[in-house]
Design a protein around this motif. Structure first.
Motif, short mmCIF file in Angstrom:
data_model
loop_
_atom_site.label_atom_id
_atom_site.label_comp_id
_atom_site.label_asym_id
_atom_site.label_seq_id
_atom_site.Cartn_x
_atom_site.Cartn_y
_atom_site.Cartn_z
N VAL A 83 5.08 14.75 -10.69
CA VAL A 83 5.17 13.95 -9.47
C VAL A 83 3.81 13.41 -9.03
O VAL A 83 3.73 12.29 -8.49
N GLU A 84 2.74 14.14 -9.25
CA GLU A 84 1.42 13.63 -8.87
C GLU A 84 1.05 12.41 -9.71
O GLU A 84 0.55 11.40 -9.19
N ALA A 85 1.31 12.47 -11.02
CA ALA A 85 1.04 11.32 -11.89
C ALA A 85 1.96 10.15 -11.54
O ALA A 85 1.54 8.98 -11.54
N LEU A 86 3.21 10.47 -11.23
CA LEU A 86 4.16 9.42 -10.87
C LEU A 86 3.72 8.72 -9.58
O LEU A 86 3.83 7.49 -9.46
N ASP A 87 3.20 9.48 -8.65
CA ASP A 87 2.71 8.89 -7.40
C ASP A 87 1.61 7.87 -7.68
O ASP A 87 1.57 6.79 -7.07
N GLY B 10 0.77 -1.24 0.00
CA GLY B 10 0.00 0.00 0.00
C GLY B 10 0.80 1.28 0.00
O GLY B 10 0.31 2.32 0.44
N ILE B 11 2.01 1.26 -0.51
CA ILE B 11 2.83 2.47 -0.46
C ILE B 11 2.80 3.20 -1.81
O ILE B 11 2.42 2.65 -2.83
N GLY B 12 3.19 4.47 -1.77
CA GLY B 12 3.27 5.29 -2.96
C GLY B 12 4.59 6.02 -3.04
O GLY B 12 5.54 5.70 -2.32
N ILE C 13 1.21 6.10 -10.40
CA ILE C 13 1.81 4.92 -11.04
C ILE C 13 2.49 4.04 -9.99
O ILE C 13 2.34 2.81 -10.01
N VAL C 14 3.24 4.65 -9.07
CA VAL C 14 3.91 3.90 -8.03
C VAL C 14 2.90 3.19 -7.13
O VAL C 14 3.05 2.00 -6.81
N THR C 15 1.86 3.91 -6.74
CA THR C 15 0.82 3.33 -5.89
C THR C 15 0.17 2.13 -6.56
O THR C 15 -0.07 1.10 -5.92
N GLU C 16 -0.11 2.25 -7.84
CA GLU C 16 -0.73 1.15 -8.57
C GLU C 16 0.23 -0.04 -8.65
O GLU C 16 -0.19 -1.20 -8.50
#
Length: 396
Positions: free
Chosen positions: A92-96, A32-34, A98-101
C-alpha cells in the motif's frame, strides 16, 4: 456456460458506454491526491476507514474483515488494474506513491473515465452546483438535482448540500401557484443551459410516497417557519407532482433515487400513484430500489413509462445484481434498463464498471443456458443496457 461468459465479457469490454448516473467532481478536486484520499472518498470508506499505510497488521485485518464487501472487492480489482499493484499490507505504501504521481497529471481523472471506463457520455449530477458540466461539456451532460425545491418552503432553508431554491427564482412568492411557476421557469432555464434530466434524491430526507395534490394544503407550509411536519410533507408532495409534470412537458427523464436512504418508506412501490398520475413522464428509477428490488419489478410490470437504472446494484451486491438483471428483463423488455457507475472517484467508476461487466456477462450467460437468448441476442441486450437505451432516453 463458462465459454459463453468469457465471450460475452469480451464483447461487453469492446463497447463504448453511456453512464447514466454519476457524481464526478471538478478538475481541481482531484489535484494533489493520493491513495488515502481515493479510499476515504470512495464507497469502501462506508465499510471502514483505512488504516495507516505503515501498519501492516492493521491492513491485514482490514483486508480480511472487508474482503467480502462488494464495494471493497471491486475497488481493489480496479486499483490493481489501473496502477499495476495488488492491494496488500506490503504494497500500500508503494501504491500510494504511484497514485500520487498519477494525479500530478490534471488529465488523469478524465482518462480513467474515457479510457478505462470507455465512457463517451456521462450523465452527471453535481451538488451544490446543479447543472454544472465541469468544464467538459462533450463528456459530462448534467442532470439537474431538484431536491432544493422540497426545502424551499422557507426562503432561507437550503437543501442538505447548501443550495437554496429561491436563488433560482425571479421574485418573491406568496402563493403555492407562484412557487410552482417559479420552479417551472427555473427548470426550463436549466434545460436551456444544457441539463438533460431531472434528479430527485429526496429519499435521504423523507418517504417517497407523494399523495397530496391539494395546493391549499401545501400552502400551509409556504413561508411558514411554524409549519408542522405534515404541512411540509404535503408541500413536498405537490412539488413532486409538479416536477413530474414539468419533466413530461419539457421532455426530460425524471431520475428518482429509490431504496436505501432514510430507509423508512423509501421502497419503490410508494411511487405507484405518482407514476400512474403522470403517464407521459419517463420515470428513471435509480438503484433498482435495493434492497427492495421486487418493488421495481412490480413497477416495470405496471407502467411502460418506468425505466430501471441498474446503477449501484452490482457494486452494492454483485450476487443480487445478476438475478436482478435477469428478472427485470423477464418482466419488462430490453429497452428499459440502463446503467451508470454512480461514483465520485474515478477509481470507483472503474470498479463499478468491472462489477457491472461481470454481472451482466453472468446474467446473459445464464439466459443463454436457459434458452432465453442466443449469443447474438445477448450481445444486443448488453449494448442496449450499456449504451443504446441511454442514448434514446436522454437524447445523447
Amino acid at each position: 456456460m463458462a465459454d459463453r461468459y468469457a465471450d460475452l465479457l469480451a464483447y461487453i469490454r469492446s463497447l463504448r458506454l453511456v453512464s447514466t448516473h454519476n457524481h464526478h467532481l471538478n478538475d481541481e478536486d482531484y489535484a494533489g491526491i493520493g491513495l488515502r484520499y481515493v479510499l476515504e472518498h470512495s464507497y469502501v470508506n462506508w465499510a471502514e476507514r483505512p488504516p495507516q499505510f505503515d501498519d501492516r497488521e492493521a491492513w491485514r485485518t482490514y483486508l480480511l474483515k472487508n474482503g467480502t464487501n462488494s464495494f471493497f472487492r471491486w475497488l481493489l480489482v480496479a486499483l490493481e488494474k489501473i496502477y499495476g499493484l495488488p492491494v496488500r499490507p506490503d504494497t500500500v505504501e508503494a501504491l500510494d506513491k504511484i497514485v500520487t504521481e498519477a494525479y500530478k497529471d490534471p488529465e488523469h481523472h478524465l482518462r480513467l473515465m474515457t479510457e478505462h471506463c470507455r465512457f463517451d457520455t456521462v450523465i452527471n449530477e453535481r451538488q451544490p452546483h446543479p447543472g454544472d458540466d465541469l468544464g467538459h461539456p462533450a463528456l459530462f451532460r448534467p442532470s439537474f438535482r431538484c431536491d432544493c425545491f422540497f426545502s424551499g418552503w422557507l426562503a432561507d432553508k437550503p437543501e442538505p448540500n447548501g443550495f437554496f431554491a429561491r436563488s433560482l427564482f425571479s421574485r418573491e412568492v406568496t402563493t403555492m401557484r407562484q412557487y410552482l411557476d417559479e420552479m417551472r421557469a427555473a427548470i426550463a432555464a436549466k434545460k436551456a443551459g444544457g441539463c438533460i434530466a431531472l434528479k430527485v434524491a429526496i429519499a435521504y430526507e423523507r418517504p417517497i410516497e407523494f399523495q397530496n395534490t391539494d395546493l391549499a394544503l401545501a400552502e400551509r407550509a409556504l413561508n411558514n417557519p411554524d409549519a408542522t411536519p405534515a404541512d411540509v410533507i404535503a408541500f413536498g408532495d405537490v412539488v413532486m407532482h409538479e416536477l413530474a409534470a414539468i419533466a413530461a412537458d419539457l421532455g426530460l427523464p425524471l431520475q428518482i433515487h429509490t431504496g436505501s436512504g432514510q430507509y423508512e418508506k423509501t421502497n419503490p412501490i410508494g411511487l405507484l400513484s405518482l407514476i400512474q398520475s403522470h403517464p407521459q413522464t419517463k420515470f428513471h428509477l435509480l438503484h433498482g430500489g435495493f434492497p427492495w428490488v421486487d418493488d421495481t419489478y412490480a413497477l416495470l410490470l405496471a407502467a411502460p413509462n418506468v425505466y430501471s437504472d441498474t446503477c449501484w446494484i452490482p457494486y452494492l451486491s454483485t450476487h443480487t445484481a445478476k438475478n436482478y438483471l435477469i428478472t427485470a428483463l423477464e418482466v419488462a423488455d430490453t429497452h428499459r434498463l440502463t446503467w451508470g457507475c454512480d461514483t465520485w472517484m474515478p477509481e470507483d467508476s472503474v470498479g463499478a464498471l468491472f462489477a457491472m461487466e461481470h454481472t451482466l456477462a453472468r446474467a446473459l450467460a445464464d439466459m443463454i443456458a436457459d434458452g432465453a437468448a442466443t449469443f447474438s441476442y445477448a450481445c444486443y441486450i448488453a449494448k442496449r443496457i450499456l449504451a443504446d437505451n441511454a442514448k434514446e432516453l436522454f437524447g445523447v
